[in-house]
Design a protein around this motif. Structure first.
Motif, PDB file in Angstrom:
ATOM      1  N   SER A 150       0.730  -1.305  -0.132  1.00  0.00           N
ATOM      2  CA  SER A 150      -0.035   0.011   0.054  1.00  0.00           C
ATOM      3  C   SER A 150       0.861   1.278   0.053  1.00  0.00           C
ATOM      4  CB  SER A 150      -1.045  -0.099   1.195  1.00  0.00           C
ATOM      5  OG  SER A 150      -0.136  -0.283   2.557  1.00  0.00           O
ATOM      6  N   ASN A 151       2.203   1.165   0.376  1.00  0.00           N
ATOM      7  CA  ASN A 151       3.087   2.347   0.277  1.00  0.00           C
ATOM      8  C   ASN A 151       3.376   2.613  -1.056  1.00  0.00           C
ATOM      9  OD1 ASN A 151       5.833   3.388   0.342  1.00  0.00           O
ATOM     10  ND2 ASN A 151       5.137   3.819   2.455  1.00  0.00           N
ATOM     11  N   TRP A 152       2.976   4.047  -1.546  1.00  0.00           N
ATOM     12  CA  TRP A 152       3.155   4.238  -2.984  1.00  0.00           C
ATOM     13  C   TRP A 152       4.824   4.117  -3.473  1.00  0.00           C
ATOM     14  CZ3 TRP A 152       6.464   7.726  -5.006  1.00  0.00           C
ATOM     15  CH2 TRP A 152       6.972   8.788  -4.111  1.00  0.00           C
ATOM     16  N   PHE A 153       5.571   4.452  -2.574  1.00  0.00           N
ATOM     17  CA  PHE A 153       6.835   4.356  -3.035  1.00  0.00           C
ATOM     18  C   PHE A 153       7.434   2.722  -3.103  1.00  0.00           C
ATOM     19  CE2 PHE A 153      11.553   4.342  -1.904  1.00  0.00           C
ATOM     20  CZ  PHE A 153      12.029   5.251  -3.073  1.00  0.00           C
ATOM     21  N   VAL A 154       7.161   2.092  -2.137  1.00  0.00           N
ATOM     22  CA  VAL A 154       7.496   0.646  -2.089  1.00  0.00           C
ATOM     23  C   VAL A 154       6.970   0.118  -3.242  1.00  0.00           C
ATOM     24  CG1 VAL A 154       7.469  -1.491  -0.783  1.00  0.00           C
ATOM     25  CG2 VAL A 154       7.936   0.590   0.258  1.00  0.00           C
ATOM     26  N   LYS A 155       5.682   0.212  -3.438  1.00  0.00           N
ATOM     27  CA  LYS A 155       4.775  -0.320  -4.584  1.00  0.00           C
ATOM     28  C   LYS A 155       5.271  -0.002  -6.012  1.00  0.00           C
ATOM     29  CE  LYS A 155       0.853   1.862  -5.950  1.00  0.00           C
ATOM     30  NZ  LYS A 155      -0.481   2.282  -5.907  1.00  0.00           N
ATOM     31  N   ASP A 156       5.627   1.254  -6.285  1.00  0.00           N
ATOM     32  CA  ASP A 156       6.391   1.766  -7.437  1.00  0.00           C
ATOM     33  C   ASP A 156       7.903   1.684  -7.715  1.00  0.00           C
ATOM     34  OD1 ASP A 156       3.581   2.225  -8.436  1.00  0.00           O
ATOM     35  OD2 ASP A 156       3.610   4.240  -7.577  1.00  0.00           O
ATOM     36  N   LEU A 157       8.464   1.389  -6.467  1.00  0.00           N
ATOM     37  CA  LEU A 157       9.864   1.304  -6.734  1.00  0.00           C
ATOM     38  C   LEU A 157      10.547   0.207  -7.724  1.00  0.00           C
ATOM     39  CD1 LEU A 157      12.830   2.550  -5.575  1.00  0.00           C
ATOM     40  CD2 LEU A 157      12.555   0.535  -3.679  1.00  0.00           C
ATOM     41  N   PRO A 158      10.109  -0.930  -7.711  1.00  0.00           N
ATOM     42  CA  PRO A 158      10.437  -1.744  -8.930  1.00  0.00           C
ATOM     43  C   PRO A 158      10.508  -1.267 -10.356  1.00  0.00           C
ATOM     44  CG  PRO A 158       9.547  -3.023  -7.255  1.00  0.00           C
ATOM     45  CD  PRO A 158       9.121  -1.635  -6.813  1.00  0.00           C
ATOM     46  N   LEU A 159       9.408  -0.415 -10.681  1.00  0.00           N
ATOM     47  CA  LEU A 159       8.833  -0.019 -11.821  1.00  0.00           C
ATOM     48  C   LEU A 159       9.940   1.148 -12.149  1.00  0.00           C
ATOM     49  CD1 LEU A 159       7.195  -0.028 -14.402  1.00  0.00           C
ATOM     50  CD2 LEU A 159       5.675   1.328 -13.325  1.00  0.00           C
ATOM     51  N   LEU A 160      10.026   2.001 -11.054  1.00  0.00           N
ATOM     52  CA  LEU A 160      10.995   3.201 -11.250  1.00  0.00           C
ATOM     53  C   LEU A 160      12.422   2.631 -11.558  1.00  0.00           C
ATOM     54  CD1 LEU A 160       9.623   5.137  -8.071  1.00  0.00           C
ATOM     55  CD2 LEU A 160       9.412   5.904 -10.455  1.00  0.00           C
ATOM     56  N   ILE A 161      13.003   1.538 -10.778  1.00  0.00           N
ATOM     57  CA  ILE A 161      14.016   1.200 -11.137  1.00  0.00           C
ATOM     58  C   ILE A 161      14.257   0.655 -12.646  1.00  0.00           C
ATOM     59  CG2 ILE A 161      15.920  -0.742 -10.662  1.00  0.00           C
ATOM     60  CD1 ILE A 161      14.904  -0.481  -7.654  1.00  0.00           C
ATOM     61  N   ALA A 162      13.292  -0.001 -12.951  1.00  0.00           N
ATOM     62  CA  ALA A 162      13.392  -0.430 -14.487  1.00  0.00           C
ATOM     63  C   ALA A 162      13.470   0.758 -15.451  1.00  0.00           C
ATOM     64  CB  ALA A 162      12.451  -1.362 -14.613  1.00  0.00           C
ATOM     65  N   PHE A 163      12.532   1.610 -15.072  1.00  0.00           N
ATOM     66  CA  PHE A 163      12.514   2.837 -15.911  1.00  0.00           C
ATOM     67  C   PHE A 163      13.697   3.609 -15.945  1.00  0.00           C
ATOM     68  CE2 PHE A 163      12.461   7.506 -15.565  1.00  0.00           C
ATOM     69  CZ  PHE A 163      11.723   7.773 -16.848  1.00  0.00           C
ATOM     70  N   GLY A 164      14.489   3.885 -14.776  1.00  0.00           N
ATOM     71  CA  GLY A 164      15.751   4.262 -14.577  1.00  0.00           C
ATOM     72  C   GLY A 164      16.765   3.845 -15.550  1.00  0.00           C
ATOM     73  N   VAL A 165      16.807   2.317 -15.537  1.00  0.00           N
ATOM     74  CA  VAL A 165      17.938   1.529 -16.215  1.00  0.00           C
ATOM     75  C   VAL A 165      17.516   1.958 -17.801  1.00  0.00           C
ATOM     76  CG1 VAL A 165      18.631  -0.734 -16.747  1.00  0.00           C
ATOM     77  CG2 VAL A 165      18.271  -0.162 -14.649  1.00  0.00           C
ATOM     78  N   LEU A 166      16.344   1.487 -18.112  1.00  0.00           N
ATOM     79  CA  LEU A 166      15.809   1.709 -19.541  1.00  0.00           C
ATOM     80  C   LEU A 166      16.275   3.089 -20.204  1.00  0.00           C
ATOM     81  CD1 LEU A 166      14.250   1.039 -22.357  1.00  0.00           C
ATOM     82  CD2 LEU A 166      12.370   1.859 -20.805  1.00  0.00           C
ATOM     83  N   ALA A 167      16.041   4.370 -19.423  1.00  0.00           N
ATOM     84  CA  ALA A 167      16.387   5.715 -19.613  1.00  0.00           C
ATOM     85  C   ALA A 167      17.760   5.800 -19.806  1.00  0.00           C
ATOM     86  CB  ALA A 167      15.824   6.622 -18.578  1.00  0.00           C
ATOM     87  N   ALA A 168      18.682   5.202 -18.851  1.00  0.00           N
ATOM     88  CA  ALA A 168      20.232   5.573 -19.022  1.00  0.00           C
ATOM     89  C   ALA A 168      20.658   4.958 -20.154  1.00  0.00           C
ATOM     90  CB  ALA A 168      20.677   4.737 -17.596  1.00  0.00           C
ATOM     91  N   TYR A 169      20.585   3.586 -20.477  1.00  0.00           N
ATOM     92  CA  TYR A 169      21.167   2.850 -21.648  1.00  0.00           C
ATOM     93  C   TYR A 169      20.551   3.297 -22.932  1.00  0.00           C
ATOM     94  CZ  TYR A 169      17.635  -1.014 -21.780  1.00  0.00           C
ATOM     95  OH  TYR A 169      16.634  -1.781 -21.816  1.00  0.00           O
ATOM     96  N   THR A 170      19.436   3.557 -23.061  1.00  0.00           N
ATOM     97  CA  THR A 170      18.652   4.424 -24.328  1.00  0.00           C
ATOM     98  C   THR A 170      19.789   5.608 -24.383  1.00  0.00           C
ATOM     99  OG1 THR A 170      16.779   3.441 -23.861  1.00  0.00           O
ATOM    100  CG2 THR A 170      16.894   4.954 -25.491  1.00  0.00           C
ATOM    101  N   TYR A 171      19.828   6.397 -23.347  1.00  0.00           N
ATOM    102  CA  TYR A 171      20.396   7.867 -23.778  1.00  0.00           C
ATOM    103  C   TYR A 171      21.810   7.515 -24.191  1.00  0.00           C
ATOM    104  CZ  TYR A 171      22.066  12.481 -22.524  1.00  0.00           C
ATOM    105  OH  TYR A 171      22.533  14.039 -22.742  1.00  0.00           O
ATOM    106  N   SER A 172      22.542   6.585 -23.545  1.00  0.00           N
ATOM    107  CA  SER A 172      24.027   6.514 -23.850  1.00  0.00           C
ATOM    108  C   SER A 172      24.204   5.698 -25.100  1.00  0.00           C
ATOM    109  CB  SER A 172      24.611   5.621 -22.696  1.00  0.00           C
ATOM    110  OG  SER A 172      24.130   4.417 -22.626  1.00  0.00           O
ATOM    111  N   SER A 173      23.269   4.557 -25.440  1.00  0.00           N
ATOM    112  CA  SER A 173      23.584   3.658 -26.659  1.00  0.00           C
ATOM    113  C   SER A 173      22.817   3.916 -28.049  1.00  0.00           C
ATOM    114  CB  SER A 173      23.493   2.369 -26.154  1.00  0.00           C
ATOM    115  OG  SER A 173      24.362   2.066 -25.161  1.00  0.00           O
TER     116      SER A 173
END
Length: 539
Positions: free
Chosen positions: A166-189
């Motif tokens: 029910s905690n919004w941060f814990v609930k969405d943290l895995p998706l935020l991590i996946a998004f961050g990784v996607l954004a980083a390697y798309t930007y660089s490569s």
């Protein structure tokens, strides 16, 4: 749904996720060019991909995590009507064989990066080019959001994030991590990242489908039992059994045809196409891409299997992930979840790059900074690709998932309205640029208004944007709104072209020549250095 976290499945999922993350960053060194600061390099992979790389890239682009989840979910909910995705992917390949090689040739001849570049060069109209670009961006944004929805569904079933906390941060943290990784390697490569990762994604999906189509029926007592269970469910629900009722045949046919016409209008489809190194690569891919249609047909059967397995979910998008967790050993469920998760990362990366290229070339360069250098274009495109993904993430985290699905349905209706300008322009200069713009506007308005008036058949509280089918004017049958809008678009375009030609309205300057449409790699003039926006600035 199982309680708690499926640790084994999660461990396998994390292993594959980390593997493709490393590949995404290493892709920046793969086929590295001397000058990386150009959209040809960052956004199109140097236009250097051969047959197999293009095949995996296009497959990863077109057959997404949402496809993996939504097609069998449609079968699970509505029966064989959900199989429309199979005939439309069969229809599309002969269609693209006729026009994609021509688009590749003229784009390489003039250095076009987007479909809007071609439309501007062909018709001498920045207004029409802007309309195509805005439509492409609007249609792509919810598509990216749905890839994140696919990842979220997998995380939810594994007991991580989603509705598990029910905690919004814990609930969405895995998706935020996946998004961050996607954004980083798309930007660089750039495009090289999804091109490399697509090999892993497609291999995993083929393995999962091959195992599922054999293993699950054995556990459930065979296909006879599976089809019987599905038929009983649809009959009890008064849905007409396995085969759609006769009244739904127009819906099925128009949805399949309209979807086939729309598929390669999406910017990400064109981006993957223009990254290939020759016309022959495009031709060969139109002959081997149907292998994915075979896979899609087998994938759709998972919807029937979910019924026979007694899967009960309130959100249909969870049906297939839940089927995998129920039927497979935990370690192989993790492999299946990884296939879906990586199947979201590849198209999301390509889509964000395609949308960013449209903004950079056809809004920023055409209207904001006409003298932008290739380095400035690349920098802007990288930043916009991040903003596009952030927008999709906010969309997923703040709005109901049905809203994302509804906007994606609208996206299909909208993107089909660019067909006359793009495909028509590849074969003839007869259409008038103002007529094409008027036809586009009529198709967009009619499609949006018609979709707004459709109530959801399954959710009584949803009065608008509840589907993409409505009564066809003059026929009375229920059909795909996108195809109806397209027909109106073409009619308006043809009639106004006659009128405008009779009035001798200015038609704009065509910067292309007949031989441009059949040019191949190595021919004189291919991949010219001068950006088309500069070359055509006086037009």
């Amino acid at each position: 749904m199982n309680d708690g976290v499926n640790g084994v499945a999660l461990g396998v999922f994390i292993f594959f996720f980390l593997a493709v993350t490393v590949m995404g960053f290493l892709a920046a060194r793969w086929r590295k060019a001397e000058n990386e600061q150009s959209l040809d390099e960052w956004g199109l992979g140097g236009r250097s991909f051969g047959t197999w790389i293009t095949w995996f890239l296009l497959g990863g682009d077109l057959y997404t995590a949402y496809t993996f989840v939504a097609v069998p979910a449609a079968i699970y909910a509505a029966g064989a009507a959900g199989f429309f995705a199979v005939p439309y992917t069969i229809l599309v390949y002969p269609l693209i064989f006729t026009f994609l090689p021509r688009l590749w040739s003229v784009s390489h001849r003039h250095g076009y990066v987007t479909t809007s570049d071609f439309v501007r060069g062909r018709f001498g109209s920045k207004g029409l080019s802007l309309a195509v670009a805005v439509t492409g961006i609007l249609a792509t944004m919810p598509y990216i959001a749905l890839q994140l929805v696919g990842i979220q569904a997998v995380l939810d079933v594994m007991g991580v994030g989603g509705s598990a906390n029910s905690n919004w941060f814990v609930k969405d943290l895995p998706l935020l991590i996946a998004f961050g990784v996607l954004a980083a390697y798309t930007y660089s490569s750039g495009l090289r990242a999804p091109a490399l990762i697509a090999f892993v994604k497609d291999a995993l999906i083929y393995i999962v489908i091959a195992v599922a189509i054999i293993y699950i029926p054995i556990k459930l007592g065979g296909f006879e039992h599976i089809f019987a269970a599905a038929n009983d469910k649809y009959t009890a629900a008064k849905a007409g059994g396995l085969v759609p009722a006769e009244a739904n045949q127009w819906t099925y046919a128009t949805l399949a045809l309209g979807s086939a016409l729309a598929l390669f209008m999406y910017p990400h489809s064109i981006t993957a196409t223009l990254s290939s190194k020759s016309r022959d690569v495009i031709r060969r891919n139109t002959t081997i891409l149907p292998l994915y249609s075979l896979m899609l047909g087998l994938l759709a059967l998972l919807g029937f299997m979910a019924i026979a397995a007694g899967i009960k979910v309130t959100n249909g998008q969870l049906a297939i992930p839940q089927l995998f967790e129920t039927m497979f050993p935990s370690w192989f469920a993790g492999v299946a979840f990884a296939a879906i998760g990586i199947g979201a990362l590849v198209p999301a990366a390509i889509m964000s790059i395609a949308a960013a290229n449209l903004f950079t070339r056809n809004i920023y360069k055409d209207f904001i900074k006409p003298d932008a250098t290739p380095e400035q274009e690349t920098k802007v495109s990288k930043l916009v690709s991040l903003l596009v993904k952030v927008g999709a993430l906010v969309f997923v985290l703040t709005m109901d998932k049905t809203v994302a699905i509804n906007f994606q349905l609208l996206g299909g209706i909208w993107i089909l309205q660019t067909f006359p300008a793009l495909v028509g322009g590849l074969f003839t200069r007869w259409f008038h640029r103002w007529a094409l713009l008027a036809g586009w506007a009529v198709g967009m308005v009619y499609g949006t208004v018609a979709a707004y008036g459709v109530a959801s058949p399954t959710n009584p509280g949803q009065k608008h944007f509840g589907g993409s089918n409505a009564a066809i004017p003059g026929i009375g049958q229920i059909g795909y709104i996108g195809l109806t809008s397209f027909v109106l678009n073409v009619l308006v375009t043809v009639v106004l072209t006659f009128v405008l030609k009779a009035l001798k309205a200015p038609e704009g300057v065509d910067e292309t020549k007949a031989q441009d449409y059949t040019a191949d790699a190595g021919d004189p003039g291919v991949q010219v250095e001068l950006p088309p926006a500069t070359a055509g600035a006086s037009h």
